[in-house]
Motif scaffolding. Sequence first.
Motif, short mmCIF file in Angstrom:
data_model
loop_
_atom_site.label_atom_id
_atom_site.label_comp_id
_atom_site.label_asym_id
_atom_site.label_seq_id
_atom_site.Cartn_x
_atom_site.Cartn_y
_atom_site.Cartn_z
N GLY A 17 2.50 27.17 13.01
CA GLY A 17 2.08 27.70 11.73
C GLY A 17 1.90 26.60 10.69
N PRO A 18 1.34 26.97 9.54
CA PRO A 18 1.03 25.97 8.51
C PRO A 18 2.30 25.30 7.97
N GLU A 19 2.20 23.99 7.78
CA GLU A 19 3.37 23.24 7.31
C GLU A 19 3.81 23.69 5.92
N GLU A 20 2.87 24.19 5.12
CA GLU A 20 3.22 24.64 3.77
C GLU A 20 3.76 26.07 3.75
N GLY A 21 3.77 26.73 4.91
CA GLY A 21 4.26 28.10 4.97
C GLY A 21 5.76 28.19 4.78
N VAL A 22 6.23 29.36 4.36
CA VAL A 22 7.68 29.57 4.22
C VAL A 22 8.33 29.36 5.58
N ALA A 44 3.13 35.13 16.12
CA ALA A 44 2.88 36.18 15.13
C ALA A 44 3.25 35.70 13.73
N LEU A 45 4.36 34.98 13.62
CA LEU A 45 4.76 34.43 12.32
C LEU A 45 3.73 33.42 11.83
N ALA A 46 3.28 32.55 12.73
CA ALA A 46 2.30 31.53 12.36
C ALA A 46 1.00 32.19 11.88
N ALA A 47 0.57 33.24 12.58
CA ALA A 47 -0.66 33.92 12.20
C ALA A 47 -0.55 34.58 10.83
N ALA A 48 0.68 34.94 10.44
CA ALA A 48 0.91 35.55 9.13
C ALA A 48 1.15 34.52 8.04
N GLY A 49 1.06 33.23 8.38
CA GLY A 49 1.18 32.19 7.36
C GLY A 49 2.55 31.58 7.22
N TYR A 50 3.50 31.99 8.06
CA TYR A 50 4.84 31.40 8.01
C TYR A 50 4.90 30.14 8.87
N ARG A 51 5.85 29.29 8.59
CA ARG A 51 6.13 28.12 9.43
C ARG A 51 7.27 28.51 10.35
N LEU A 69 14.03 51.22 21.91
CA LEU A 69 14.13 49.81 22.28
C LEU A 69 15.59 49.41 22.38
N GLY A 70 15.85 48.35 23.17
CA GLY A 70 17.22 47.92 23.42
C GLY A 70 17.56 46.60 22.77
N HIS A 71 18.25 45.75 23.53
CA HIS A 71 18.87 44.56 22.96
C HIS A 71 17.90 43.41 22.70
N ILE A 72 16.75 43.39 23.39
CA ILE A 72 15.80 42.29 23.20
C ILE A 72 14.45 42.89 22.82
N PRO A 73 14.34 43.45 21.62
CA PRO A 73 13.11 44.17 21.25
C PRO A 73 11.88 43.28 21.19
N GLN A 74 12.07 41.97 21.00
CA GLN A 74 10.91 41.08 20.89
C GLN A 74 10.13 40.94 22.20
N ILE A 75 10.77 41.30 23.32
CA ILE A 75 10.01 41.32 24.58
C ILE A 75 9.82 42.75 25.10
N GLU A 76 10.66 43.68 24.65
CA GLU A 76 10.50 45.06 25.12
C GLU A 76 9.23 45.70 24.55
N ASP A 77 8.95 45.39 23.28
CA ASP A 77 7.70 45.85 22.66
C ASP A 77 7.35 44.86 21.56
N PRO A 78 6.68 43.76 21.92
CA PRO A 78 6.40 42.71 20.94
C PRO A 78 5.67 43.21 19.69
N ALA A 79 4.71 44.11 19.84
CA ALA A 79 3.94 44.57 18.69
C ALA A 79 4.82 45.31 17.70
N VAL A 80 5.67 46.21 18.20
CA VAL A 80 6.56 46.97 17.32
C VAL A 80 7.55 46.04 16.64
N PHE A 81 8.12 45.12 17.42
CA PHE A 81 9.08 44.19 16.83
C PHE A 81 8.43 43.30 15.78
N GLN A 82 7.26 42.77 16.08
CA GLN A 82 6.61 41.86 15.14
C GLN A 82 6.25 42.56 13.83
N LYS A 83 5.82 43.82 13.91
CA LYS A 83 5.52 44.56 12.68
C LYS A 83 6.79 44.75 11.85
#
Length: 320
Positions: free
Chosen positions: A60-65, A86-93, A297-311
Amino acid sequence: MFRRTILPAFGLVLLALALLVVALRLSAMQRETVSRDDLLPARGEMVNTSMGAVYVDARGPEEGVPVLLVHGSVGWAGFWGETSDALAAAGYRAIAFDLSPMGFSDRDPKADYTRPRQAQRILSLIRALNIKPILLAHSFGAGPGVEALMDTPDRFRAAVIVAGALGVGSEPAPLPAPLRPAWVREAVVSATITNPPALPYLLAMFLHKKDRATPEYVDILTTPYPREGTTEAIADWLPTLLSTVPEARSIDPEAYPRIDLPITLIWGEEDTATPIAQGEWLRDTIPGSSLIRLPDLGHIPQIEDPAVFQKALLDALGQL
């Protein structure tokens, strides 16, 4: 007659188990022969800190939060890949890193992986990068993350805790006696965590959606495993998983009402490793905190449903 029959059979079973343990340990030694330099992913870099070199995967961008991602138990920075993108695409570092002894970071020569020591590793990385990040910590990584936040809160903007395995209120306890010999821990690790046939089943144990323990995720998880001494290093770390020390602020229930930073909790409603009741307690205890519940979703939501977790994560960051 019964004793004459059963005792030799029992002895053969013990011998077979002993041979299996030895075979698994030898297999681990044969797999773990690659130097770190030969194994390092091309996209990351080693960052020198006051506590050794740390592997960092920044996107992600170096100037991003800046968002500092702390992985769980036997994970590493690469296991955050989809979330980092997903964070990088939203402008976060997005700054994911390997918390020693996992992944590619330097291992502690004294094998000190207690929670307060791990918190100091996180703080040393923040100082080396000269950032004031939002903390994003998952599962067992939430312990060192929250410990760092409690130790030096002015180094953080806010925090998002995902299914935090914090052990709040647990009594400090020594390592169980059978696991104190290093060779016993190495045998346990080589039969489970660093045993390729066992790993998909171990990963599935922490998922509500079992089919998400895919070969792709297993391959990502095991990327650092051929590194020399992996089984030995994880065996050195294992006491941290199974015991606690009184110096850890983050196990003290009375420390949580004193947190004075924006905190959001994200929890899978079907989490059986750290049930959502723990998230509810944190929400009710940390002033001004909020809890985002993820149904089905269970203990590792970032892989169980990446889209739901990222939102949910991006929504949380927007509010923070």
